[in-house]
Design a protein around this motif. Structure first.
Motif, PDB file in Angstrom:
ATOM      1  N   GLU A 176     -20.634  -7.844  15.714  1.00 43.54           N
ATOM      2  CA  GLU A 176     -21.746  -7.943  15.480  1.00 43.54           C
ATOM      3  C   GLU A 176     -21.312  -7.492  17.795  1.00 43.54           C
ATOM      4  O   GLU A 176     -22.343  -6.946  17.766  1.00 43.54           O
ATOM      5  N   ARG A 177     -20.544  -7.605  17.886  1.00 43.01           N
ATOM      6  CA  ARG A 177     -20.800  -7.413  19.398  1.00 43.01           C
ATOM      7  C   ARG A 177     -20.523  -6.182  20.027  1.00 43.01           C
ATOM      8  O   ARG A 177     -21.505  -6.351  20.774  1.00 43.01           O
ATOM      9  N   THR A 180     -24.093  -4.721  19.583  1.00 47.13           N
ATOM     10  CA  THR A 180     -24.779  -5.823  20.651  1.00 47.13           C
ATOM     11  C   THR A 180     -24.595  -5.004  22.019  1.00 47.13           C
ATOM     12  O   THR A 180     -25.442  -4.655  22.681  1.00 47.13           O
ATOM     13  N   GLU A 181     -23.327  -4.973  22.755  1.00 41.14           N
ATOM     14  CA  GLU A 181     -23.197  -4.328  23.651  1.00 41.14           C
ATOM     15  C   GLU A 181     -23.413  -2.742  24.063  1.00 41.14           C
ATOM     16  O   GLU A 181     -23.546  -3.010  25.336  1.00 41.14           O
ATOM     17  N   GLU A 184     -26.983  -3.399  25.208  1.00 48.34           N
ATOM     18  CA  GLU A 184     -26.896  -4.757  26.837  1.00 48.34           C
ATOM     19  C   GLU A 184     -26.535  -3.173  27.971  1.00 48.34           C
ATOM     20  O   GLU A 184     -27.807  -3.138  28.508  1.00 48.34           O
ATOM     21  N   ARG A 209     -25.677  -3.445  10.764  1.00 54.08           N
ATOM     22  CA  ARG A 209     -25.897  -2.597  12.244  1.00 54.08           C
ATOM     23  C   ARG A 209     -27.130  -2.838  12.694  1.00 54.08           C
ATOM     24  O   ARG A 209     -28.230  -3.479  13.708  1.00 54.08           O
ATOM     25  N   VAL A 212     -28.309  -5.979  13.417  1.00 52.76           N
ATOM     26  CA  VAL A 212     -27.581  -6.506  14.768  1.00 52.76           C
ATOM     27  C   VAL A 212     -28.882  -5.652  15.888  1.00 52.76           C
ATOM     28  O   VAL A 212     -29.168  -6.616  16.231  1.00 52.76           O
ATOM     29  N   GLU A 215     -31.879  -6.463  16.125  1.00 52.25           N
ATOM     30  CA  GLU A 215     -32.027  -8.230  17.216  1.00 52.25           C
ATOM     31  C   GLU A 215     -31.800  -8.486  18.718  1.00 52.25           C
ATOM     32  O   GLU A 215     -32.159  -8.782  19.450  1.00 52.25           O
ATOM     33  N   ALA A 216     -30.753  -7.156  18.398  1.00 51.98           N
ATOM     34  CA  ALA A 216     -30.302  -6.867  20.066  1.00 51.98           C
ATOM     35  C   ALA A 216     -31.660  -6.268  20.152  1.00 51.98           C
ATOM     36  O   ALA A 216     -31.699  -6.945  22.049  1.00 51.98           O
ATOM     37  N   ARG A 219     -34.270  -9.023  21.823  1.00 50.21           N
ATOM     38  CA  ARG A 219     -33.505 -10.041  22.826  1.00 50.21           C
ATOM     39  C   ARG A 219     -33.631  -9.013  24.179  1.00 50.21           C
ATOM     40  O   ARG A 219     -34.314  -9.334  25.203  1.00 50.21           O
ATOM     41  N   HIS A 220     -33.788  -7.616  24.301  1.00 49.85           N
ATOM     42  CA  HIS A 220     -33.421  -7.309  25.803  1.00 49.85           C
ATOM     43  C   HIS A 220     -35.149  -5.971  25.384  1.00 49.85           C
ATOM     44  O   HIS A 220     -34.541  -5.507  26.600  1.00 49.85           O
TER      45      HIS A 220
END
Lengths: 346, 346
Positions: A176-177, A180-181, A184, A209, A212, A215-216, A219-220
């Motif tokens: 997921e990184r 996610t990055e 971000e 994807r 992910v 969610e990301a 979160r942001h």
DNA sequence: CGGTGTAGGTATATCGTTTTCCTTCCGGGG
DNA sequence: CCCCGGAAGGAAAACGATATACCTACACCG
């Protein structure tokens, strides 16, 4: 010298004759079985060297042993292969490990019909053309696992299976990184409306994807992500881009399922008079060499495709040879920031 | 039902037993040899269908017959494969013809050492893994032809051989047309100083294109063409571009040996503050799908790579099966004008 | 001193096809 | 009535390597 038939290639009997032993002795020497005295061993090995003998793959395979080839079946239309290098990069990684251990790679590109694919696997197995296969493009409700189990054909999957691991799997850590990055990164730049041009829905990774990403985004505090589904072609990507951009409250950034699609997207935006990254930020996926060459240089989620290919090959070979696999670490997906992203309205 | 061993896949004897005939009869039926009465033929075919039998590739190969696979050996470093899709496109064309006739493609990517390549061909032949090979990347003083003749392995070359056709060759008609058109195009735009970033000198096509280029340049009164030789990487192309541009009397247009190099060149120019096509015109080669997606869209010499691959596959299969090849026409190379060329100083 | 390992080989069956003889059978010409 | 020739199909020998069963010494042990 002497008894060897002049015609074709040498056989094990030629070697035996030259070394002055029986064929069984030769077989034992070259396969390290049974027990053979050192001097005899030497003579046999010398004879092998002199005659440049190597066992006939056909005979060995017939005898029920290994074929020393592994197979890959791809169901893409042949011309998609050419536009998306993803597959090629994978193959390159696979070959890198296969070549040193003298395994071959048998490629079959079949049409899009599912039964052609099934037939291909069946033939590969039944005609003993390969010892195992590498699977890519994991699908939701993929039927290949059952098929292969039925055929008794060992397999390794590159990617994420749609249900509990049915075969050995290689995949990058921290899947997921990367995505996610990317989110971000965009959030930090100040983007609030972000779209994602996904690949086909039947791909397992599309769903992954998407989750992910959602969610990301949550979160942001990004506003609801716009999703577009398409196939992997540049045309589809262009269309999806157009659609996104003509929405009220159009996104200030778009993520794509692969680099070619991202580049096609940049072009589509340009046709509408939007400049990247000034008016629109774009993020690709895969980090193909190409991405560093285009203008603007592409910000993208890097994937260690070569590493995945290598790992899959090693894993499969280890399984076939019954040795332990020491698989090199696969790099997790990481965002590679270049020039196609910037603060919105900057 | 009945005599069939429960274990593995059915063999020809199972079929024979089910049909109530001898194995030789079955073999004759499926291979259309000898003479078998119609009713018997039917029974055999029914049995084959019922048991889903297909001959063991290993046994057939051992018997000296065909393997139904063709081979390709590539000597590029694996990662070059990934950056230049040329090879992939070719493969895609080849597979398009191979798949329908149930031939497989066995790929071997070896390191750059020549002896690894020779070993690969030798094994392919001696272990009877393939019935023939397709050769690409024709080299000056290429030693593969002799090697293959020695091995008795049928081959077809895609491209131009360095000396009198040693093997069947497929190549596009009017080879020279593409580059000639490119020069004409540039001359018509008003360019006088044109550089060419060639590929490695050991490629036959490098020399060929150089000659065509020089002739065309002469014909159109272009000033002496600047030649730079490099390997096929993007880095090499960038370096060659830098060098050209720092010469006194720098060129106003550069032609490249392939599209990836051209794109790398555009970027190199940009780093020096030159805008394409305003300050420098750029022409690529191959017309990969990618070229239409980058900015500026690439003017390039289109090559019918898929057609070449298809033709080579058909030619080889025809030769192996002893049938007549009806090879589809290959399109001659043509200039595809897009946006990376313009009048100098415009 | 007979039995029993064991090192060092050899002879041979086997894998699944294809192909080269053979054997039948049947009709017809002499 | 005899023989010939072709059609239909069977038996068996390859193809090349491997594994198993099987020898033969020779040493060692009780």
């Amino acid at each position: 010298m002497g008894a060897r038939r002049s015609g074709g290639r040498p056989t094990i009997s030629d070697v035996a004759a030259l070394a002055g032993v029986s064929v069984s002795a030769v077989s034992k020497v070259v396969n390290n079985k049974g027990s053979i005295a050192e001097p005899t061993r030497r003579r046999v090995l010398d004879a092998v060297g002199e005659l440049q003998w190597s066992p006939s793959a056909a005979a060995v395979a017939l005898r029920g042993a290994r074929t020393r080839a592994i197979g890959m079946v791809s169901r893409r239309p042949p011309d998609l292969l050419t536009s998306d290098p993803h597959f090629t990069v994978l193959i390159s990684g696979i070959e890198r490990e296969l070549a040193p251990v003298d395994y071959g790679l048998l490629l079959h590109i079949v049409g899009e019909q599912e039964d052609a694919e099934r037939r291909a696997y069946r033939r590969l197995a039944e005609e003993r053309r390969v010892d195992g296969v590498i699977l890519t493009e994991s699908l939701v409700s993929d039927t290949r696992f059952d098929l292969l189990r039925g055929l008794g054909l060992p397999a390794v999957l590159i990617g994420t299976p749609w249900r509990e691991d049915p075969v050995p799997v290689v995949r990058a850590p921290h899947q997921e990184r990367g995505v996610t990055e990317a989110v971000e990164h965009l959030a930090a730049l100040g983007h609030r409306r972000v779209a994602y041009v996904l690949g086909p829905e039947d791909r397992v990774h599309t769903g992954f994807r998407r989750r992910v990403l959602e969610e990301a985004a949550l979160r942001h505090g990004l506003s609801p992500v716009l999703l577009q589904v398409s196939d992997f072609t540049a045309e589809a990507a262009a269309v999806a881009t157009e659609e996104s951009l003509s929405l009220a409250g159009r996104p200030t950034a778009i993520l794509y399922a692969n680099d070619m699609m991202a580049i096609a997207g940049i072009n589509a935006a340009r046709r509408r008079g939007l400049e990247v990254p000034r008016d629109l930020s774009v993020v690709g996926h895969d980090d193909l060499p190409l991405g560093a060459l285009v203008q603007p240089r592409l910000t993208t989620v890097g994937q260690d495709l070569v590493g995945l290919g290598r790992a899959a090959a090693l894993r499969l070979v280890a399984e076939l040879d019954g040795t332990a696999a020491e698989v090199p670490a696969i790099a997790p997906p990481r965002l590679v920031v270049r020039e196609s992203t910037a603060a919105p309205g900057a």
